[in-house]
Design an enzyme around this catalytic site. Structure first.
Site, PDB file in Angstrom:
ATOM      1  N   GLY A  53       0.850  -1.189   0.000  1.00 33.00           N
ATOM      2  CA  GLY A  53       0.000   0.000   0.000  1.00 33.00           C
ATOM      3  C   GLY A  53       0.880   1.231   0.000  1.00 33.00           C
ATOM      4  CB  THR A  67       5.345   5.608   1.409  1.00 31.95           C
ATOM      5  OG1 THR A  67       5.755   4.988   0.190  1.00 31.95           O
ATOM      6  CG2 THR A  67       6.550   5.851   2.291  1.00 31.95           C
ATOM      7  N   GLY A  68       2.888   6.226   3.333  1.00 28.42           N
ATOM      8  CA  GLY A  68       2.406   6.886   4.551  1.00 28.42           C
ATOM      9  C   GLY A  68       1.772   5.896   5.514  1.00 28.42           C
ATOM     10  CD  GLU A 109       7.835  -4.842  -1.868  1.00 29.27           C
ATOM     11  OE1 GLU A 109       8.140  -3.810  -2.507  1.00 29.27           O
ATOM     12  OE2 GLU A 109       8.686  -5.605  -1.378  1.00 29.27           O
ATOM     13  CB  CYS A 165       3.198   0.191  -6.999  1.00 28.12           C
ATOM     14  SG  CYS A 165       3.322  -1.499  -7.560  1.00 28.12           S
ATOM     15  CD  GLU A 213       2.555   6.252  -5.090  1.00 29.55           C
ATOM     16  OE1 GLU A 213       2.230   6.285  -3.905  1.00 29.55           O
ATOM     17  OE2 GLU A 213       2.826   5.194  -5.689  1.00 29.55           O
TER      18      GLU A 213
END
Ligand code: NAD
Length: 527
Positions: A261, A263-264, A291, A325, A423
């Site tokens: 999912g 990064t945050g 990931e 992604c 992103e």
């Protein structure tokens, strides 16, 4: 025993007049006409909590695809208890029996459920027929076929030496506790892989699917059960990420996380586990596999083939509306080639057909949901208002029927312009045009511009240029492509994952990943 030699599932093409096309159209029509109600499943028991949410059709967002019951604290606790009770029997089952369940799941998805899971992925996650085929059919089946082979390789790894009179061996035990799998919306295949790979290695798994991918993920779960997965080995727990995350992770028996999912969200969970660890909550160090996001690039050298670059950049940037992604979301193009490339990119984008995801003639459809639509639109609006950027094609956003964002190309004057670094996760490509003489300098810029390091490509005929890019961009991408697009990693061929802010790089579709779900015990026996 030996696992059957895995092979990549060939893709069907659904051409006009084919039986496959007819069956898939029927499956889509059926899903449009019914609203399935999906429960939580704990220990094989279907639980309806009454806290009901809807999954909508992305390209037709007044229509409900399915409803689902969200897990509450009580259900989550029950799931934990039930998993722990199921654990000892599951881990004692021989590996071949565990593997057979997932191989059979691959078979069921390939036959009985093939059209249903494709239709659910098309309507629910906004994939066109071809994108759904790549994901819900090919990649999902590939994970389930290749992982048992990789697991077999791990189990067969034994110390090569024994001194006289003794026998050294290594036992690959499952982790002590349970594994939490939290999956994203954008790949049905990831939904299948995240819970099944730890389970294959003998672990019990609590799986929280993404709320915008419930139906396809539920079909995967049904197939697991039908293939013989015992109750309690994988629990199906739709619901709020925060609640599920908090309860399952703030528990002494939490032994591992298999997450894909943003990064945050991953950073938040990582911090939580670190705090729990220092407070002495856990028995050991949980295995944390994540990931996460990407800001993936295509870099063109002036020796590169223009048409090849254009074709691949269009595919990598706009297929599935840029919501992979690995999608290309920034490109570096030498000034000498820019006028030709600009004209080709713009004319091709103008011809891209956008529409309903179950219209077999479209190339792009709608983005996943309202939040995503608003987020992407905010980047487009920023570019419209910015002196540092220019939109050369696209830029339209319309959510009256579905969450439609036109494929959009921004040219950034500043290489550090916002959309070169962050992103967006939508159909937006940002381009920086560099002076041909500054090839190396621009490669360095590419390496340091964004915090991510997931995928990237160099397009060049000149071998010196390829080699220079390969060196300078060594840490900029976990998956690096030479003269190919930066999307489309194939299980069994290109192990997938990134480093830096893109994750722990425990390569999905490889034995490296499965190794994370075992804790090895070395045994030395004297005779
Ligand atoms: P997301 O982070 O919004 O959600 C992922 C999952 O986390 C969902 O199931 C969600 O419900 C859950 N979640 C949300 N908040 C949570 C919390 N506080 N605690 C626990 N769980 C929580 O991501 P998404 O929108 O579903 O997917 C898109 C993102 O995933 C992009 O950033 C993309 O780059 C990334 N992605 C990465 C890979 C990869 O292999 N690197 C693959 C696919 C997607």
């Amino acid at each position: 025993a030996s696992i059957p030699k895995p092979y990549n599932e060939p893709m069907l093409n659904y051409e006009v007049g084919s039986v496959q096309r007819k069956l898939l159209k029927e499956a889509c029509a059926k899903l449009r006409n019914e609203t399935i109600e999906i429960p939580c499943i704990v220990g094989g028991e279907e639980i309806k909590t009454g806290d009901v949410q809807k999954q909508l059709i992305c390209s037709d967002n007044k229509k409900v695809l399915c409803t689902f019951h969200q897990a509450n604290a009580e259900v989550l606790q029950k799931a934990i208890d039930n998993s722990l009770a199921a654990k000892s029997k599951w881990e004692a089952l021989p590996f071949e029996d565990r593997a057979a369940i997932f191989l059979k799941t691959a078979d069921l998805l390939n036959t009985k459920y093939r059209y249903e899971i494709l239709a659910a992925t098309m309507l629910g996650q906004g994939k066109t027929v071809w994108q759904a085929e790549i994901d819900a059919a090919a990649e999902t089946i590939d994970f389930l076929r290749f992982n048992p082979k990789y697991a077999e390789e791990i189990y067969s790894q034994q110390p090569p030496a024994n001194t006289n009179g003794c026998w050294n061996r290594v036992e690959y035990r499952p982790l002590e506790g349970y594994v939490v799998a939290i999956s994203p919306f954008n790949f049905t295949a990831i939904g299948a892989n995240l819970p099944s790979s730890p389970a294959l290695m003998g672990n019990v798994v609590l799986w929280k699917p993404a709320s915008t991918a419930i139906l396809s993920n539920y079909i995967v779960f049904k197939a697991f059960r039908e293939a013989g997965l015992p109750d309690g080995v994988i629990q199906f727990l739709p619901g709020s990420g925060r609640l599920v995350g908090d309860i399952l992770i703030n528990n002494r028996n939490f032994a591992g996380l298999h997450f894909t999912g943003s990064t945050g969200v991953f950073n938040g969970i990582y911090q939580k586990t670190a705090a729990n660890l220092s407070a002495g909550l856990y028995r050991g160090y949980p295995r944390i596999v994540g990931e996460t996001g990407g800001k993936d690039f295509h870099f063109l050298h002036n020796s590169g083939e223009v048409d090849h670059f254009v074709f691949n950049t269009l595919r990598a940037s706009f297929e599935y509306q840029g919501q992979k992604c690995s999608a290309c979301s920034r490109a570096y193009i030498p000034a000498s080639l820019w006028p030709t490339i600009k004209e080709k990119l713009v004319s091709n984008v103008k011809e891209m057909k956008q529409g309903q995801s179950d219209d077999f003639s479209v190339f792009v459809s709608a983005v996943i949901d309202k939040n995503s639509f608003n987020n992407i639109k905010s980047y487009i609006d920023h570019a419209k208002a910015s002196a540092d950027a220019e939109i050369i094609v696209g830029g339209g956003c319309d959510d009256s029927v579905g969450w439609f964002v036109e494929p959009t190309i921004i040219v950034a004057k500043d290489p550090h312009y916002k959309s070169m670094e962050e992103e967006i996760f939508g159909p937006v490509l940002t381009i920086y045009v560099y002076e041909d003489s500054k090839f190396e300098e621009t490669l360095r810029l590419c390496d340091t511009t964004s915090p991510y390091a997931l995928t990237g490509s160099i397009f060049a005929k000149c071998r010196y240029a390829v080699q220079t890019a390969n060196q300078i961009l060594k840490s900029a991408a976990g998956n690096f492509y030479i003269n190919d697009k930066c999307t489309g990693a194939v299980v069994g061929q290109q192990p997938f994952g990134g480093a830096r802010a893109s994750g722990t790089n425990d390569k999905a579709g490889a034995s490296l990943n499965l190794l994370r779900w075992v804790s090895a015990r070395t045994i030395k026996e004297n005779f």
